[in-house]
Enzyme design. Structure first.
Site: not given
Ligand code: SIN
Length: 483
Positions: A254, A288
């Site tokens: 991820e 992310c």
């Molecule tokens: C992430 O930033 O990787 C996760 C964000 C989320 O689970 O909403």
């Protein structure tokens, strides 16, 4: 710090049901004021080896448990996490910086994955296939992959562990996580609660250390490890993926994003502003899936920017431990320097500051919530993940042009679009080249949904039935000589 449950404060690795100390430690600092909050043990190479070999031994007894037994243990872990949510959130705010309400939200969000996968464990099914030769039967079994290792990031020190571990444990795997060296305390508190919940020794392990590269090499290259799961940046993910190739491990990645957020001329403007506030400013812009390039149709541009300015200027920046804080610190000084550099370069290249634009003077790693307009595709800020509270806005004119610009990135994690037009919603759902598409919605995460990206944003999915399949192998069994 004062915790209701002081047993949650742990500072060394948790391996095979035991807290394992070492002579060497490193410091964890509060990003809000740079005070040292803990000295955490550096794992030794023999302890790391022990984590993997004992997890391998723990596999069979864990898989021999009935699904009801595994589900019940997971549910007690979930319950303990929920019962201790305030303490877990306080630890998270201390080491990561996010406001208390967001930290509680993350703890509950993570616990929801345990609930979901405890139930999904009951639905790991196989198949009986038709055969084309008499005297044969053909079956398909779903088998746990084995020992799973993971490296998780500092931006969600709890939930990113739980959404991997819950699926892995439900599938019958044993799990070893190396949390970010910046935020190990949340992970260790979760380990304490796994122990209290009765999850057997060796099934859930946390290894701590500041030498991410050396620990990462073992977790990705050890022959007893069957699967590696990573959440973090694309450059680090590529390196870890190449290390996994040596033993052909199953992997989940991820990785980074560069999310477009598109507001069309027919969008509900108050929903657009709410969506940008949620998607861009959550966790001080350090997710992310944060809106990274905000495209606003020229006919609504002035109104959206003016409403957004009012909202952004009302955000309170401060330590996450203060109850009125909306925007906590960035994780460290490098993060502030990166965001400052991107903003300054954009301004030099012709962008305009609507509000903010500077680091906050004084102790801690704070950056002002910022709006920039006049962004163009040539600018660095258009092409890099900002990871800070900076809304970077581009004006556009037509649908085809904006889809082409939105897809103009090697990343493909998440995208957002606001429109009331039903046929356009279909077109966008298909044309936006991202693993996730939010239509009139700025925060999509949900334990039953497949979270993950395409292109250089990663491999595999977390959440829902897609998430548990990442920890299962398909085994074909052919039985001959039957009558
Ligand atoms: C992430 O930033 O990787 C996760 C964000 C989320 O689970 O909403």
């Amino acid at each position: 710090m004062q915790l209701n449950n002081s047993a949650l404060w742990k500072t060394c690795s948790f391996i095979n049901g035991e807290w394992v100390v070492s002579d060497s430690t490193y410091q964890i600092k509060n990003p809000a004021n740079q005070e040292v909050i803990a000295d955490v043990c550096e794992i030794t190479s023999s302890q790391l080896e022990q984590a993997i070999t004992t997890a391998q031994v723990a596999l069979k007894p864990w898989q021999d448990k009935t699904v009801d037994e595994r589900a019940a243990l997971l549910r007690s872990w979930e319950q303990l996490i929920l019962n201790n949510r305030e303490d877990l959130a306080a630890i998270m705010t201390l080491e990561q910086g996010k406001p208390g309400s967001e930290a509680v939200g993350e703890v509950v969000y993570g616990a929801k994955y345990i609930e979901w996968y405890a139930e999904e464990a009951r639905r790991i099914n196989g198949a009986v296939l038709p055969v084309n030769q008499s005297g044969r039967r053909a079956l398909v079994l779903s088998r746990p992959v084995g020992v799973v290792t993971a490296i998780t990031p500092w931006n969600f020190p709890g939930a990113m562990i739980l959404r991997k571990a819950a699926a892995a444990l439900a599938a019958g795997c044993c799990f070893i996580v190396k949390p970010s060296e910046l935020t190990p305390l949340s992970a260790l508190a979760l380990a304490e609660l796994s122990h209290k919940a009765g999850i057997p020794a060796g099934v859930f392990n946390v290894v701590t250390g500041s030498n991410a590269q050396a620990i990462g090499e073992v977790l990705t290259m050890h022959p007893l490890v069957a699967k590696f799961s990573f959440t973090g940046s694309t450059p680090v993910g590529k390196k870890l993926l190449s290390q996994c190739a040596f033993t052909v491990k199953k992997t989940s990645m991820e990785l980074g994003g560069n999310a477009p957020f598109i507001a069309f001329e027919d969008a509900d403007i108050s929903a657009v502003v709410k969506g940008i506030m949620g998607s861009k400013f959550r966790n001080a812009g350090q997710t992310c899936v944060c809106a990274n390039r905000i495209f606003i149709h020229k006919s609504i541009f002035d109104e959206v920017v003016s409403l957004l300015k009012d909202k952004v200027e009302s955000l309170i920046v401060g330590p996450g431990s203060r109850p009125d804080t909306h925007i906590g610190p960035l994780i460290n000084s490098e993060a502030v320097e990166k965001v400052e550099g991107l903003v300054n370069l954009a301004i030099k290249d012709g962008a305009r500051i609507v509000t903010g634009g500077k680091r906050v003077k004084g102790e801690g790693h704070f950056f002002q919530p910022t709006i920039l307009t006049g962004i163009t595709p040539e600018m660095e800020i258009f092409n890099r993940e900002i990871f800070g509270p900076v809304a970077s806005i581009i004006v556009f004119d037509n649908e085809q042009e904006v889809i082409q610009l939105a897809n103009q990135t090697p990343f493909g994690l998440c995208s957002y679009a606001y429109t009331q037009n039903a046929t356009r919603i279909w077109r966008l759902s298909e044309a936006l080249d991202f693993g996730m598409v939010g239509i009139n919605e700025g925060v999509l995460s949900n334990p039953s949904a497949p979270f993950g990206g395409v292109k250089e944003s990663g491999l595999g999915r977390e959440g829902g039935s897609w998430g548990i399949n990442e920890y299962l192998e398909t085994r074909y069994v052919c039985i001959g000589g039957i009558g």
